[in-house]
Structure formats: structure tokens, C-alpha cells
Design a protein around this motif. Structure first.
Motif, PDB file in Angstrom:
ATOM      1  N   PHE A 172     -27.044 -31.166 -39.806  1.00  0.00           N
ATOM      2  CA  PHE A 172     -27.961 -30.046 -39.934  1.00  0.00           C
ATOM      3  C   PHE A 172     -27.213 -28.920 -40.632  1.00  0.00           C
ATOM      4  N   VAL A 173     -27.688 -28.537 -41.808  1.00  0.00           N
ATOM      5  CA  VAL A 173     -26.908 -27.717 -42.727  1.00  0.00           C
ATOM      6  C   VAL A 173     -27.411 -26.278 -42.740  1.00  0.00           C
ATOM      7  N   LEU A 193     -11.542 -23.697 -29.975  1.00  0.00           N
ATOM      8  CA  LEU A 193     -11.096 -22.737 -30.989  1.00  0.00           C
ATOM      9  C   LEU A 193      -9.963 -23.342 -31.803  1.00  0.00           C
ATOM     10  N   VAL A 194     -10.112 -23.328 -33.141  1.00  0.00           N
ATOM     11  CA  VAL A 194      -9.068 -23.833 -34.034  1.00  0.00           C
ATOM     12  C   VAL A 194      -8.863 -22.845 -35.177  1.00  0.00           C
ATOM     13  N   ASP A 195      -7.915 -23.160 -36.068  1.00  0.00           N
ATOM     14  CA  ASP A 195      -7.510 -22.188 -37.077  1.00  0.00           C
ATOM     15  C   ASP A 195      -8.416 -22.113 -38.289  1.00  0.00           C
ATOM     16  N   ASN A 196      -9.030 -23.231 -38.682  1.00  0.00           N
ATOM     17  CA  ASN A 196      -9.801 -23.233 -39.919  1.00  0.00           C
ATOM     18  C   ASN A 196     -10.906 -24.287 -39.871  1.00  0.00           C
ATOM     19  N   VAL A 197     -11.779 -24.256 -40.875  1.00  0.00           N
ATOM     20  CA  VAL A 197     -12.918 -25.175 -40.905  1.00  0.00           C
ATOM     21  C   VAL A 197     -12.443 -26.614 -41.088  1.00  0.00           C
ATOM     22  N   TRP A 247     -19.378 -28.545 -47.381  1.00  0.00           N
ATOM     23  CA  TRP A 247     -18.666 -29.309 -46.359  1.00  0.00           C
ATOM     24  C   TRP A 247     -19.382 -30.594 -45.953  1.00  0.00           C
ATOM     25  N   VAL A 248     -20.591 -30.784 -46.453  1.00  0.00           N
ATOM     26  CA  VAL A 248     -21.377 -31.946 -46.025  1.00  0.00           C
ATOM     27  C   VAL A 248     -20.632 -33.256 -46.290  1.00  0.00           C
TER      28      VAL A 248
END
Length: 392
Positions: A350-351, A310-314, A339-340
Motif C-alpha cells: 500500500f503506497v 526504531l531504526v536509522d534509515n528507510v 521504494w516499491v
């Protein structure tokens, strides 16, 4: 299963794993018994040829083979024994692999103004290795051979171990028939790698060897590199699923389990910005595990190697994924295409939710032979470029 809820702890966890991976196949870290055994096999096959192959097949596979090379009737009979549904699926897969490889094939060029150019030519003889063991891999036959066919390699041979009846699995023979592979040999293990590297009375020496295998096969490939080319050294499969609050937990879990069932040492990882998603993916993993045919293997992987982070952002998700440099990355997030370009270390991407990782294993088109052990930092999937040479 390890649950990590800070970016600092996640970085430390990944760095420790990367250090362990870096030495996985080093001369000092691999048990001397493996190294010694492979050295002996390579030497015996080089000196004794077919006789050594027959002896090792009896010793390791417990099979007294009557012939090393299969004829067209053997291959055809094996292909007839599989279901029409599977045969048709293999044909669809072969077509997609071939077409994708054709689209990625580079071309020769010449500039008359500068007088410079580059000639692109295929290798002349490629050897494919397809393992046996706890599962069968007809898809691996296609994921190598159809690319070599698309590139124009004139001779493709296949080595694969026999079952107790002295023949390879019928599905592997069906895939070989569909691919139009020139010669199929009923030999597995490090001895098959040795045969393709040095040549025997029956098996020809090739220019390059492709295909995954166990520790003995991998060490054999490492040791014959230089005598022949190899596609890479492959370890247990890895998957990173990046998910935000809109991800579907059941899809995330399915992507992770698709790799966990391959190997007890598989490394499935979820990196998410949502604690709710993390908790629900954990629930889904346990629920879906019960319905897997290979659930004992998958349970070992999930219990011992799986991480939910678990983290704060993408942005942090992407940072950690690039640190892992995994075989597969699944982007189960909003606006995934944006984000690719931020994913710089991965075997394949895999998008979106409906770009299931398992599709890449069997039918999407690009080869499923991908870099592992964090080697996607400097290497790529098995594509057209692996079967050609460039000459300026």
C-alpha cells in the motif's frame, strides 16, 4: 506492546518469530486433539456423506438444519434483508474485483515459427469457503468468486456455516447473489472442506478449495491437499507500516488497528526512522482503540503481538519488512514509489499515506486473500493465476 530501538534487536525479534511461524502447522506442533478431530471428521464425511454433515452441524453449530443446499429464494430473501447502502457497496466492490482480475488474466499463445505455444484454461469447478464466527465476511465471498468468474470457471460453489436460525448471514447471501454463485450450502468447518474435497450426495467434489478459516478448517485443507487443490494455509493477519518523519501517526495507527481488530493473534508492526513518530503512533493506538467496535480483540493483539521498531534509515526499515515477509506492507514515507521495488516479500503493498490498508480489505480490487506466516517469500495473493492451468 514491544518497543525495539536497535536493528540488531529487531532482527533477533523477527528471526525468533519466523522460527515459531515455521512450525505453526507442522504435524508435531499442532495439538494431537486437533489433528485427531479433523482426521475423524474427514473420514466420517467421506464415508457417511450428507448424514455426517447434518450431525456435525448439530454438534458444532448447535443448529438442526433442514436442508444443506439453499434455493434461489433463500438467497434472494437474504439479500433483501441487508441495507441498500451495503448492497450497493458490495456491487461496487464486485465490479472492481472483476475488472482487476480481468487485467491480470494471462492469455494462451502460439508461435508458428517455433511451433510452440501455451494453452491457458480455467479450472472447471471451484469450492469457496467463507467462515462465520465472531464476524461476517461478505467481502471474502467476492474476493474469491469474482476472480473465478473473471477467469471463466464454469461452476462455483460456496460453503458457509449457519447462524442460530439455520441460515447463513444475510450479507453473505447478498454477496453470493451479486457474484452469481451457482450453489450455496449451509455447512461450515472442517466438514465443509471434507464435503468439497470428497463430494457427498448433495455437495459436489471440486477441483480447488479457496478460503480462510479457523485451525480446524486450515488443518482440513492441509490434509485434503492432493485430493484437491487449495489456495493456501492462512494464519492470523500481519501488517508492517514503514514510516519516516513525514508520516501521519493517526494514519499509521489506523492501518495497524485495521488488522488488529480481526484477530487476537494479529501481528501489527511499525518500523520507523523517527522516534517522534514512534511515540505518537503509540499514543494514537491507545486513543483509537477506545473507539473500535471490536476493541477487546484489538487490545489483545496490540498488547501481546504489536511491535514498534526504531531504526536509522528507510533501508533498514525495508530490510526488516522483507525479513518478516508480511501479509501487508504500508509505505508511509517520502517518495514511496521509489521504494516499491525494494519490497520483495509481501502479500500486498500500500503506497503512500492515502493508500489505506482497509481499502484492500474491501474495495480496492485485488483480492484480500494474501499469504501469511511469512509465506510471501514464495507465494502470492489469490489472483487469476490461482484458477487457471497452463498447458504447453
Amino acid at each position: 506492546m514491544k518497543i525495539i530501538k536497535s536493528i540488531e534487536a529487531a532482527r533477533s525479534f523477527i528471526e525468533d518469530r519466523n522460527i515459531a511461524n515455521a512450525g505453526e502447522l507442522s504435524q508435531n506442533s499442532v495439538s494431537s486433539k486437533y489433528n485427531d478431530s479433523v482426521d475423524e471428521i474427514l473420514q466420517n464425511v467421506r464415508m457417511k456423506g450428507d448424514q455426517a454433515l447434518i450431525e456435525y452441524t448439530n454438534q458444532f453449530d448447535r443448529v438442526d438444519i433442514t436442508k444443506i443446499q439453499l434455493n434461489h429464494e433463500d438467497i434472494s430473501n437474504g439479500a433483501k434483508n441487508i441495507s441498500k447502502e451495503l448492497f450497493d457497496a458490495l456491487k461496487v466492490s464486485s465490479k472492481r474485483i472483476y475488472e482487476f482480475a480481468k487485467r491480470t488474466m494471462p492469455s494462451s499463445w502460439f508461435d508458428p515459427v517455433t511451433g510452440l505455444g501455451e494453452s491457458v484454461v480455467p479450472m472447471q469447478k471451484v469450492g469457496l469457503y467463507v467462515p462465520g464466527g465472531t464476524a461476517t465476511y461478505p467481502s471474502t465471498v467476492l474476493m474469491s468468486s469474482m476472480i473465478a468468474k473473471a477467469v471463466g470457471v464454469p461452476e462455483i460453489i460456496l460453503c458457509t456455516p449457519p447462524k442460530i436460525n439455520g441460515m447463513p448471514d444475510d450479507s453473505i447471501l447478498a454477496a453470493a447473489q451479486i457474484a452469481g454463485i451457482d450453489k450455496v450450502y449451509c455447512i461450515g468447518g472442517a466438514q465443509a472442506i471434507a464435503a468439497m474435497a470428497y463430494g457427498t450426495q448433495t455437495i459436489p467434489k471440486v477441483d480447488k478449495i479457496c478460503g480462510p478459516g479457523n485451525i480446524f478448517v486450515t488443518l482440513a485443507k492441509k490434509k485434503v491437499f492432493g485430493e484437491v487443490g487449495i489456495d493456501g494455509l492462512f494464519g492470523p493477519t500481519e501488517t508492517v507500516v514503514i514510516a519516516d518523519e513525514i508520516a501521519r501517526p493517526e494514519f499509521c495507527a489506523a492501518d495497524m488497528l485495521a488488522q488488529a481488530e480481526h484477530d487476537e493473534l494479529a501481528f501489527p508492526v511499525l518500523i520507523t526512522t523517527s522516534e517522534n513518530i514512534l511515540n505518537n503512533v503509540e499514543i494514537e493506538l491507545n486513543r483509537q482503540l477506545e473507539n473500535l467496535d471490536r476493541n477487546q480483540i484489538a487490545k489483545e493483539s496490540i498488547n501481546n503481538n504489536c511491535a514498534l521498531i526504531l531504526v536509522d534509515n528507510v533501508e533498514m526499515c525495508v530490510e526488516l519488512s522483507n525479513l518478516i515477509a508480511p501479509e501487508h506492507v504500508c509505505l508511509n514515507i517520502q517518495n514511496p514509489n521509489e521504494w516499491v521495488k525494494q519490497i520483495i516479500n509481501a502479500g500486498a503493498i500500500f503506497v503512500g499515506d492515502y493508500s489505506a490498508e482497509v481499502m484492500g480489505d474491501y474495495i480496492a480490487g485485488p483480492s484480500h486473500t494474501l499469504p501469511t506466516f511469512g509465506t510471501s517469500r514464495y507465494s502470492s495473493y489469490l489472483g487469476a493465476q490461482q484458477f487457471i492451468k497452463y498447458m504447453p
